[in-house]
Design a protein around this motif. Sequence first.
Motif, PDB file in Angstrom:
ATOM      1  N   MET A 159       0.852  -1.175   0.000  1.00  0.00           N
ATOM      2  CA  MET A 159       0.000   0.000   0.000  1.00  0.00           C
ATOM      3  C   MET A 159       0.900   1.240   0.000  1.00  0.00           C
ATOM      4  SD  MET A 159      -3.215   0.954   2.560  1.00  0.00           S
ATOM      5  CE  MET A 159      -3.192  -0.635   3.268  1.00  0.00           C
ATOM      6  N   PRO A 160       0.602   2.211  -0.846  1.00  0.00           N
ATOM      7  CA  PRO A 160       1.427   3.427  -0.895  1.00  0.00           C
ATOM      8  C   PRO A 160       1.371   4.223   0.412  1.00  0.00           C
ATOM      9  CG  PRO A 160      -0.056   3.308  -2.785  1.00  0.00           C
ATOM     10  CD  PRO A 160      -0.431   2.200  -1.858  1.00  0.00           C
ATOM     11  N   SER A 161       2.432   4.956   0.667  1.00  0.00           N
ATOM     12  CA  SER A 161       2.541   5.751   1.886  1.00  0.00           C
ATOM     13  C   SER A 161       1.421   6.790   1.984  1.00  0.00           C
ATOM     14  CB  SER A 161       3.905   6.440   1.916  1.00  0.00           C
ATOM     15  OG  SER A 161       4.030   7.238   3.041  1.00  0.00           O
ATOM     16  N   GLU A 162       1.012   7.349   0.870  1.00  0.00           N
ATOM     17  CA  GLU A 162      -0.053   8.357   0.879  1.00  0.00           C
ATOM     18  C   GLU A 162      -1.402   7.760   1.261  1.00  0.00           C
ATOM     19  OE1 GLU A 162       0.117  11.692   0.742  1.00  0.00           O
ATOM     20  OE2 GLU A 162       2.245  11.247   0.876  1.00  0.00           O
ATOM     21  N   THR A 163      -1.600   6.496   0.976  1.00  0.00           N
ATOM     22  CA  THR A 163      -2.834   5.830   1.403  1.00  0.00           C
ATOM     23  C   THR A 163      -2.876   5.746   2.924  1.00  0.00           C
ATOM     24  OG1 THR A 163      -2.858   4.547  -0.636  1.00  0.00           O
ATOM     25  CG2 THR A 163      -4.237   3.747   1.161  1.00  0.00           C
ATOM     26  N   TYR A 164      -1.743   5.420   3.529  1.00  0.00           N
ATOM     27  CA  TYR A 164      -1.660   5.408   4.987  1.00  0.00           C
ATOM     28  C   TYR A 164      -1.963   6.799   5.558  1.00  0.00           C
ATOM     29  CZ  TYR A 164       0.425   0.740   5.171  1.00  0.00           C
ATOM     30  OH  TYR A 164       0.651  -0.608   5.080  1.00  0.00           O
ATOM     31  N   ARG A 165      -1.427   7.816   4.921  1.00  0.00           N
ATOM     32  CA  ARG A 165      -1.675   9.187   5.393  1.00  0.00           C
ATOM     33  C   ARG A 165      -3.160   9.527   5.318  1.00  0.00           C
ATOM     34  NH1 ARG A 165       1.314  14.747   4.296  1.00  0.00           N
ATOM     35  NH2 ARG A 165       3.047  13.329   4.034  1.00  0.00           N
ATOM     36  N   LEU A 166      -3.811   9.174   4.205  1.00  0.00           N
ATOM     37  CA  LEU A 166      -5.232   9.435   4.051  1.00  0.00           C
ATOM     38  C   LEU A 166      -6.045   8.698   5.120  1.00  0.00           C
ATOM     39  CD1 LEU A 166      -7.634  10.637   2.497  1.00  0.00           C
ATOM     40  CD2 LEU A 166      -7.568   8.606   1.046  1.00  0.00           C
ATOM     41  N   LEU A 167      -5.738   7.441   5.352  1.00  0.00           N
ATOM     42  CA  LEU A 167      -6.446   6.673   6.379  1.00  0.00           C
ATOM     43  C   LEU A 167      -6.218   7.273   7.763  1.00  0.00           C
ATOM     44  CD1 LEU A 167      -5.811   3.014   5.169  1.00  0.00           C
ATOM     45  CD2 LEU A 167      -7.951   4.309   5.072  1.00  0.00           C
ATOM     46  N   HIS A 168      -5.014   7.780   8.004  1.00  0.00           N
ATOM     47  CA  HIS A 168      -4.710   8.414   9.282  1.00  0.00           C
ATOM     48  C   HIS A 168      -5.566   9.671   9.470  1.00  0.00           C
ATOM     49  CE1 HIS A 168      -2.170   9.093  12.789  1.00  0.00           C
ATOM     50  NE2 HIS A 168      -2.030  10.355  12.431  1.00  0.00           N
ATOM     51  N   VAL A 169      -5.668  10.485   8.438  1.00  0.00           N
ATOM     52  CA  VAL A 169      -6.465  11.713   8.513  1.00  0.00           C
ATOM     53  C   VAL A 169      -7.953  11.382   8.682  1.00  0.00           C
ATOM     54  CG1 VAL A 169      -7.216  13.747   7.206  1.00  0.00           C
ATOM     55  CG2 VAL A 169      -4.792  13.143   7.292  1.00  0.00           C
ATOM     56  N   VAL A 170      -8.433  10.367   7.981  1.00  0.00           N
ATOM     57  CA  VAL A 170      -9.833   9.947   8.149  1.00  0.00           C
ATOM     58  C   VAL A 170     -10.053   9.477   9.591  1.00  0.00           C
ATOM     59  CG1 VAL A 170     -11.546   8.207   7.467  1.00  0.00           C
ATOM     60  CG2 VAL A 170     -10.237   9.421   5.727  1.00  0.00           C
ATOM     61  N   GLY A 171      -9.082   8.766  10.152  1.00  0.00           N
ATOM     62  CA  GLY A 171      -9.172   8.351  11.549  1.00  0.00           C
ATOM     63  C   GLY A 171      -9.237   9.545  12.490  1.00  0.00           C
ATOM     64  N   VAL A 172      -8.449  10.567  12.214  1.00  0.00           N
ATOM     65  CA  VAL A 172      -8.478  11.789  13.037  1.00  0.00           C
ATOM     66  C   VAL A 172      -9.855  12.443  12.967  1.00  0.00           C
ATOM     67  CG1 VAL A 172      -7.558  14.136  13.254  1.00  0.00           C
ATOM     68  CG2 VAL A 172      -6.003  12.228  12.875  1.00  0.00           C
ATOM     69  N   LEU A 173     -10.410  12.535  11.769  1.00  0.00           N
ATOM     70  CA  LEU A 173     -11.743  13.133  11.616  1.00  0.00           C
ATOM     71  C   LEU A 173     -12.795  12.336  12.387  1.00  0.00           C
ATOM     72  CD1 LEU A 173     -11.605  14.042   7.822  1.00  0.00           C
ATOM     73  CD2 LEU A 173     -11.504  15.622   9.757  1.00  0.00           C
ATOM     74  N   MET A 174     -12.724  11.015  12.289  1.00  0.00           N
ATOM     75  CA  MET A 174     -13.683  10.175  13.020  1.00  0.00           C
ATOM     76  C   MET A 174     -13.519  10.340  14.529  1.00  0.00           C
ATOM     77  SD  MET A 174     -13.665   6.673  10.794  1.00  0.00           S
ATOM     78  CE  MET A 174     -14.910   5.887  11.796  1.00  0.00           C
ATOM     79  N   LEU A 175     -12.272  10.374  14.983  1.00  0.00           N
ATOM     80  CA  LEU A 175     -12.013  10.526  16.410  1.00  0.00           C
ATOM     81  C   LEU A 175     -12.578  11.847  16.924  1.00  0.00           C
ATOM     82  CD1 LEU A 175     -10.540   9.743  19.092  1.00  0.00           C
ATOM     83  CD2 LEU A 175      -8.626  11.064  18.215  1.00  0.00           C
ATOM     84  N   MET A 176     -12.293  12.925  16.226  1.00  0.00           N
ATOM     85  CA  MET A 176     -12.757  14.232  16.689  1.00  0.00           C
ATOM     86  C   MET A 176     -14.279  14.346  16.648  1.00  0.00           C
ATOM     87  SD  MET A 176     -10.303  15.853  17.831  1.00  0.00           S
ATOM     88  CE  MET A 176      -8.551  15.708  17.878  1.00  0.00           C
ATOM     89  N   LEU A 177     -14.905  13.799  15.625  1.00  0.00           N
ATOM     90  CA  LEU A 177     -16.360  13.813  15.567  1.00  0.00           C
ATOM     91  C   LEU A 177     -16.943  12.965  16.700  1.00  0.00           C
ATOM     92  CD1 LEU A 177     -18.877  14.791  14.116  1.00  0.00           C
ATOM     93  CD2 LEU A 177     -18.683  12.841  12.599  1.00  0.00           C
ATOM     94  N   GLY A 178     -16.356  11.808  16.932  1.00  0.00           N
ATOM     95  CA  GLY A 178     -16.816  10.959  18.029  1.00  0.00           C
ATOM     96  C   GLY A 178     -16.651  11.627  19.381  1.00  0.00           C
ATOM     97  N   LEU A 179     -15.497  12.256  19.611  1.00  0.00           N
ATOM     98  CA  LEU A 179     -15.275  12.963  20.873  1.00  0.00           C
ATOM     99  C   LEU A 179     -16.257  14.118  21.043  1.00  0.00           C
ATOM    100  CD1 LEU A 179     -11.393  13.073  21.251  1.00  0.00           C
ATOM    101  CD2 LEU A 179     -13.031  12.069  22.841  1.00  0.00           C
ATOM    102  N   GLY A 180     -16.532  14.841  19.973  1.00  0.00           N
ATOM    103  CA  GLY A 180     -17.495  15.938  20.037  1.00  0.00           C
ATOM    104  C   GLY A 180     -18.867  15.446  20.466  1.00  0.00           C
TER     105      GLY A 180
END
Length: 115
Positions: free
Chosen positions: A1-22
């Motif tokens: 898997m390309p490194s940028e795919t990992y970055r995208l998944l990481h950012v999506v995880g951050v968005l989910m985490l922040m929405l969940g915490l909110g």
Amino acid sequence: MPSETYRLLHVVGVLMLMLGLGGILAVASQGGKAPMLFQAMHGIGLVAMLVAGIGRAHKEGMGWPPWILAKIACWVLLAAMPVLVRRGVLPRGIAVLLVIGIGALAAWLAQTKPF
């Protein structure tokens, strides 16, 4: 898997985490339990961030520099935040400010890699 795919998944995880915490922190003062959707987003976001972040670090051969360890510490604090609020260790307002500050610190660590 390309490194940028990992970055995208990481950012999506951050968005989910922040929405969940909110969502979790929004109902924390009412003494009720947060809807399962927000709890699930919090948990799935945490897992996505961890897997994608460590996967990208491994893919790029970064090892374990101190800034990655500091980001993991931020991750642990964000993971524990709902429990700290629910048990009354932190008031909701302080928790919201801490979530924003810890998120900003983690972003700063990723951008600058200071140590």
